[in-house]
Design an enzyme around this catalytic site. Sequence first.
Site, short mmCIF file in Angstrom:
data_model
loop_
_atom_site.label_atom_id
_atom_site.label_comp_id
_atom_site.label_asym_id
_atom_site.label_seq_id
_atom_site.Cartn_x
_atom_site.Cartn_y
_atom_site.Cartn_z
N CYS A 71 0.85 -1.19 0.00
CA CYS A 71 0.00 0.00 0.00
C CYS A 71 0.89 1.24 0.00
CB CYS A 71 -0.87 -0.03 1.26
SG CYS A 71 -1.93 1.42 1.45
N THR A 73 -0.08 4.34 0.34
CA THR A 73 -0.54 5.29 1.35
C THR A 73 -0.01 4.91 2.73
OG1 THR A 73 -2.55 5.43 0.01
CG2 THR A 73 -2.61 6.50 2.15
N THR A 182 -1.82 0.70 -5.12
CA THR A 182 -1.82 -0.71 -5.52
C THR A 182 -3.18 -1.19 -6.02
OG1 THR A 182 -2.15 -1.32 -3.20
CG2 THR A 182 0.12 -1.32 -4.03
N HIS A 183 -4.23 -0.40 -5.76
CA HIS A 183 -5.52 -0.78 -6.33
C HIS A 183 -5.55 -0.59 -7.86
CE1 HIS A 183 -7.03 -0.63 -2.18
NE2 HIS A 183 -8.16 -1.17 -2.61
N1 DGL Z 1 -3.97 0.56 -2.08
C1 DGL Z 1 -3.54 1.69 -1.37
C2 DGL Z 1 -2.38 2.43 -1.92
O1 DGL Z 1 -1.54 1.81 -2.55
C3 DGL Z 1 -4.50 2.50 -0.55
C4 DGL Z 1 -5.79 2.90 -1.12
C5 DGL Z 1 -6.69 3.50 -0.07
O2 DGL Z 1 -7.05 2.80 0.86
O3 DGL Z 1 -7.00 4.70 -0.17
O4 DGL Z 1 -2.23 3.60 -1.75
#
Ligand code: DGL
Length: 266
Positions: A71, A73, A182-183
């Site tokens: 992630c 974030t 990563t989403h």
């Molecule tokens: N998947 C995450 C990232 O890489 C976080 C997305 C979220 O929860 O806002 O930042």
Amino acid sequence: MAAIGVFDSGVGGISVLREIRALLPHEDLYYLADSRHAPYGPKPESYIVERSVACCEFLLAHEVKAIVVACNTATAAAVKTLRARCTLPIIAMEPGIKPAVAASRNGIIGVLATSGTLSSARFSALLQQYSGAAHIITQPCPGLVEQIEQGELHSPRLQSLLQRYLAPLLEAGVDTIILGCTHYPLVRAQIQALAGPAVQLIDTGPAVARQVQRVLREHHLLAPGEANGVERFWTSGEPAQAHEVLRQLWGEVEVAPMVASPGNAG
Ligand code: DGL
């Protein structure tokens, strides 16, 4: 042999888990989706630190040998705290500014990421270190993570959000777009279709998988190459909902609820 623990605010880290599985077929992989607390992007830094610590403690209670913060974030907000608290190897994500600058031909680069990542001191430092003469345009994407968490990978709503967030980047003439959350690689095909074939997309998932391999090798922690590794999944949200989304993203799997062990802040 202990497993590799991987966590994200939700299912986004599955894009990283896929890369780790492809590179390290013999490793057991434990994946924790902190779905009850997603999205992390718009939340205060202190909250993201608290959640990241809880996720790490949960994985540590399952005796993992290394942790992957899948992630961007959580990395931006919490990786320093996690490294200060844990002695085992922690591998983390960051938007691929350096590879994007190397790959771009016209020096105009877009970054899609959460507002948490884009406003972090860590991201500013990354820009300062690697952007050089490139023109970098950042674009937060509110609502996108929520759509993906609901398994809405092809919905008209997802399509219109992507269109809206890509428009300013395409108008500015980017030839490279960094997937800084990563989403987003989970909807890579949809992004590519809207951006067109001339725009290259940068995802650091494969580099992170190689880093996991390097770090495990250095610590003599690689699983011996015999049996295929297994995966286990947990969520802090509704297991039935996570099961439904993971079926699309990974395949038919069991999802257990994240239940904190006594004395473990979960
Ligand atoms: N998947 C995450 C990232 O890489 C976080 C997305 C979220 O929860 O806002 O930042």
